[in-house]
Design an enzyme around this catalytic site. Structure first.
Site, PDB file in Angstrom:
ATOM      1  CG  PHE A 149      -0.219   0.447   2.446  1.00 13.29           C
ATOM      2  CD1 PHE A 149      -0.176   1.628   2.795  1.00 13.29           C
ATOM      3  CD2 PHE A 149       0.214  -0.473   3.343  1.00 13.29           C
ATOM      4  CE1 PHE A 149       0.584   2.131   4.042  1.00 13.29           C
ATOM      5  CE2 PHE A 149       0.841  -0.129   4.518  1.00 13.29           C
ATOM      6  CZ  PHE A 149       1.124   1.164   4.694  1.00 13.29           C
ATOM      7  CE  LYS A 173      -3.214  -8.175  -4.386  1.00 16.59           C
ATOM      8  NZ  LYS A 173      -3.640  -7.268  -3.435  1.00 16.59           N
ATOM      9  CB  SER A 226       5.038  -7.472   5.660  1.00 14.61           C
ATOM     10  OG  SER A 226       4.020  -8.262   5.120  1.00 14.61           O
ATOM     11  CB  CYS A 281      10.409  -0.353   2.386  1.00 11.43           C
ATOM     12  SG  CYS A 281      11.103   0.375   0.841  1.00 11.43           S
TER      13      CYS A 281
HETATM   14  P1  NAD Z   1       1.788  -6.621   2.919  1.00 12.30           P
HETATM   15  O1  NAD Z   1       2.575  -7.744   3.026  1.00 12.30           O
HETATM   16  O2  NAD Z   1       0.494  -6.548   3.908  1.00 12.30           O
HETATM   17  O3  NAD Z   1       0.975  -6.709   1.708  1.00 12.30           O
HETATM   18  C1  NAD Z   1       1.494  -6.470   0.300  1.00 12.30           C
HETATM   19  C2  NAD Z   1       0.717  -7.429  -0.824  1.00 12.30           C
HETATM   20  O4  NAD Z   1       0.281  -8.470  -0.541  1.00 12.30           O
HETATM   21  C3  NAD Z   1      -0.665  -6.662  -0.907  1.00 12.30           C
HETATM   22  O5  NAD Z   1      -0.878  -6.673  -2.197  1.00 12.30           O
HETATM   23  C4  NAD Z   1      -1.532  -7.673  -0.310  1.00 12.30           C
HETATM   24  O6  NAD Z   1      -2.842  -7.918  -0.679  1.00 12.30           O
HETATM   25  C5  NAD Z   1      -0.705  -8.764  -0.455  1.00 12.30           C
HETATM   26  N1  NAD Z   1      -0.980 -10.125   0.424  1.00 12.30           N
HETATM   27  C6  NAD Z   1      -1.449  -9.826   1.514  1.00 12.30           C
HETATM   28  N2  NAD Z   1      -1.558 -10.910   2.604  1.00 12.30           N
HETATM   29  C7  NAD Z   1      -1.190 -11.773   1.641  1.00 12.30           C
HETATM   30  C8  NAD Z   1      -1.064 -13.198   1.841  1.00 12.30           C
HETATM   31  N3  NAD Z   1      -1.483 -13.966   3.069  1.00 12.30           N
HETATM   32  N4  NAD Z   1      -0.724 -13.900   0.752  1.00 12.30           N
HETATM   33  C9  NAD Z   1      -0.560 -13.265  -0.554  1.00 12.30           C
HETATM   34  N5  NAD Z   1      -0.538 -12.092  -0.490  1.00 12.30           N
HETATM   35  C10 NAD Z   1      -0.978 -11.085   0.609  1.00 12.30           C
HETATM   36  O7  NAD Z   1       2.325  -5.233   2.898  1.00 12.30           O
HETATM   37  P2  NAD Z   1       1.734  -3.971   3.257  1.00 12.30           P
HETATM   38  O8  NAD Z   1       1.162  -3.591   4.618  1.00 12.30           O
HETATM   39  O9  NAD Z   1       0.847  -3.578   1.823  1.00 12.30           O
HETATM   40  O10 NAD Z   1       2.941  -2.988   2.793  1.00 12.30           O
HETATM   41  C11 NAD Z   1       3.951  -2.635   3.805  1.00 12.30           C
HETATM   42  C12 NAD Z   1       5.058  -3.667   3.814  1.00 12.30           C
HETATM   43  O11 NAD Z   1       5.755  -3.632   2.566  1.00 12.30           O
HETATM   44  C13 NAD Z   1       6.299  -3.153   5.191  1.00 12.30           C
HETATM   45  O12 NAD Z   1       6.593  -4.363   5.620  1.00 12.30           O
HETATM   46  C14 NAD Z   1       7.343  -2.457   4.221  1.00 12.30           C
HETATM   47  O13 NAD Z   1       8.398  -2.736   4.695  1.00 12.30           O
HETATM   48  C15 NAD Z   1       7.129  -3.188   2.865  1.00 12.30           C
HETATM   49  N6  NAD Z   1       7.861  -2.808   1.717  1.00 12.30           N
HETATM   50  C16 NAD Z   1       9.012  -3.179   1.401  1.00 12.30           C
HETATM   51  C17 NAD Z   1       9.436  -2.533   0.368  1.00 12.30           C
HETATM   52  C18 NAD Z   1      10.829  -3.178  -0.199  1.00 12.30           C
HETATM   53  O14 NAD Z   1      11.465  -2.686  -1.159  1.00 12.30           O
HETATM   54  N7  NAD Z   1      11.547  -3.862   0.507  1.00 12.30           N
HETATM   55  C19 NAD Z   1       8.963  -1.329  -0.298  1.00 12.30           C
HETATM   56  C20 NAD Z   1       7.587  -1.192  -0.101  1.00 12.30           C
HETATM   57  C21 NAD Z   1       7.059  -1.688   1.229  1.00 12.30           C
END
Ligand code: NAD
Length: 498
Positions: A149, A173, A226, A281
């Site tokens: 997000f 997605k 995450s 991140c």
């Molecule tokens: P999230 O992991 O909750 O969701 C990311 C994506 O995965 C979304 O599209 C979500 O719909 C999907 N998703 C959620 N649960 C899932 C599951 N059980 N199985 C498969 N797909 C699933 O992350 P978020 O809250 O949207 O974003 C914040 C996180 O992203 C933080 O941990 C941040 O550090 C990380 N992030 C990392 C980077 C990087 O480059 N390393 C960049 C941006 C954000």
């Protein structure tokens, strides 16, 4: 109630799905739309459209692909204000920060416009008599991108610009929390004359992702989110035989040596910890202060926090907006409470800031600064992903590096010092993928690649730049022989080079 769509086969695709999620305006707490999660029929339509588009797009000329990418770049730049407003409305970040996200994403489109150079192979003439060898890179096919997000435009652009330039079809997605920006990007790509099916938006949740991970029509998966989900995406995707890169969470440290310019270090800590409400991140979430420097640095940081303007991202005077949901805001506030209970010193408590009027129902939280944090405390061990900065005091540089290297995450890290030798030693010794020297958020420009170490990345390929091009293509080596027909003869031996 506005109902969002998917984007399939070059147009908006309305879903009959009864499984939906609310989309909030985090500044008011009001629901602005509902997003339908893909049904099996939506997924079938998306996958088949992408599969057939990949075949023809992968064969299209480099000049055609470059033309489309240039047009897209122009439209993205021209409409950046509209797109930034969409980001602010669903994510909450301030408009200027949303524009910043778009411009960092644009860099990746500009890089992708150089595909003629990036896809160049090598050629060796006359490796044996009459034998020449050349290498080429070909698209992998259908790529799925699953995004978080916190950067609803930049992270999709990290992936899709190179994926499409390399001749793949890309299925995005997006996060269900801020899904509208993806649809705006799809409209721009249509205006840029991208053929139908090359870019698809599928709205959904974990179930949608599960199907993308298992369906044989998907060849590769790029994920950003995450750490627990990144690890699971990597394991499931690779088990299903796909190429996967999965970027996870972070706990980014900022090491401050006693010789650092403390005004610069304090400015950097405040910008990097509280910008975008700490939901980056690459946000700095821990300052590691060496040799008593904290006694001077902590007051410098605290003195800047009062002046931060927090409010709706639509008001240009505000520097920080709300968090993404009420639930997340409460979770972040819980870490501040926990830190006090576990023996840390809360210097500035963001929970004390009152938001009233229109903002009372928004997901706002003030900024927090916590001193005397120790490993083992939950505010240090977990990724908080909010406007909370911890300070850990250590005696020596060696102690600091040991602490940082022992952390399970290894995304970004920074050192603040005037000592070039110390900085050089640190960049060599630290176990992190991206290092800043007097730069708090060292996100590489698009001509390099982005990626962390340890639990911040699963897979071998970093994202965008040269590693992105390599991830979205397969190598092929062609050995050719154009012999003189008169000298042809049967030879059962193993092919030789001499
Ligand atoms: P999230 O992991 O909750 O969701 C990311 C994506 O995965 C979304 O599209 C979500 O719909 C999907 N998703 C959620 N649960 C899932 C599951 N059980 N199985 C498969 N797909 C699933 O992350 P978020 O809250 O949207 O974003 C914040 C996180 O992203 C933080 O941990 C941040 O550090 C990380 N992030 C990392 C980077 C990087 O480059 N390393 C960049 C941006 C954000």
């Amino acid at each position: 109630m506005k109902r969002l769509t998917h984007w399939i086969d070059g147009k908006a695709h309305e879903s009959v799905s009864t499984k939906t999620a609310p989309v909030y305006n985090p500044a008011t707490g009001a629901v602005s739309a509902e997003v339908p999660f893909a049904t099996a029929q939506d997924l079938d339509a998306a996958l088949h459209s992408a599969r057939s588009a990949a075949d023809s797009w992968g064969q299209s000329s480099l000049s055609h692909r470059t033309e489309v990418l240039f047009a897209f770049r122009h439209l993205l730049h021209e409409r950046r204000d509209d797109l930034a407003s969409i980001i602010t409305a669903e994510h909450g970040k301030v408009h200027a920060d949303a524009l910043g996200e778009i411009s960092r994403g644009l860099e990746n489109v500009e890089y992708a416009c150089g595909l003629g150079t990036h896809l160049q192979g090598a050629f060796s003439s006359q490796v044996s008599t009459g034998v020449d060898v050349y290498s080429l890179r070909q698209p992998v096919g259908v790529v799925a991108g699953i995004t978080p997000f916190n950067f609803p435009v930049m992270v999709p652009l990290w992936m899709m610009a190179n994926a499409i330039a390399c001749g793949n079809a890309f299925i995005l997605k997006p996060s269900e929390k801020d899904p509208s920006a993806a649809l705006f990007i799809a409209e721009l790509l249509r205006e840029a004359n991208l053929p139908a099916g090359v870019f698809t938006v599928l709205q959904g949740d974990a179930d949608t992702v599960g199907r993308l991970l298992e369906d044989p029509l998907v060849d590769a998966v790029s994920f950003v989110g995450s750490t627990p989900i990144a690890r699971s995406i990597y394991e499931r995707g690779t088990k299903a035989g796909k190429r996967v890169q999965a970027l996870g969470g972070a706990k980014n440290h900022m090491l401050v040596l006693p010789d650092a310019d403390l005004r610069i270090a304090a400015d950097a800590a405040v910008s990097a910890a509280y910008g975008s409400a700490g939901e980056r991140c690459m946000a700095v979430s821990v300052v590691v202060a060496v040799g008593g420097v904290a006694d001077r640095l902590v007051p410098e940081i605290a003195s800047r926090m009062d002046a931060l303007a927090i409010g709706p991202g639509t008001d240009p005077k505000n520097e920080m907006g709300p968090l993404i949901t009420g639930e997340h805001r409460d979770r972040v506030a819980g870490y501040v409470a926990g830190a006090a209970e576990q023996g840390a010193t809360v210097i500035v408590d963001g929970r004390d800031q009152i938001f009233d009027g229109d903002e009372a129902n928004g997901f706002f939280l003030g900024v927090s600064l916590i001193d005397d944090v120790k490993p083992g405390m939950s505010c240090y061990e977990d990724e908080i992903f909010g406007p909370v900065l911890s300070v850990i005091r250590v005696d020596t540089y060696e102690e600091a590096v040991t602490l940082i290297n022992a952390n399970t995450y290894g995304n970004g890290v920074a050192i603040f010092t005037r000592d070039g030798g110390a900085a050089r030693r640190f960049t060599n010794e630290v176990r992190c993928g991206m290092v800043g020297v007097n730069v708090p958020i060292p996100v590489p420009v698009a001509s390099f690649s982005f990626g962390g170490w340890k639990d911040s990345l699963f897979g071998d390929a970093h994202m965008y730049g040269p590693e992105g091009v390599s991830f979205y293509t397969r190598g092929k080596v062609v050995t050719t022989r154009w012999p003189d027909p008169a000298t042809s003869e049967v030879d059962l031996g193993f092919p030789k080079t001499r």
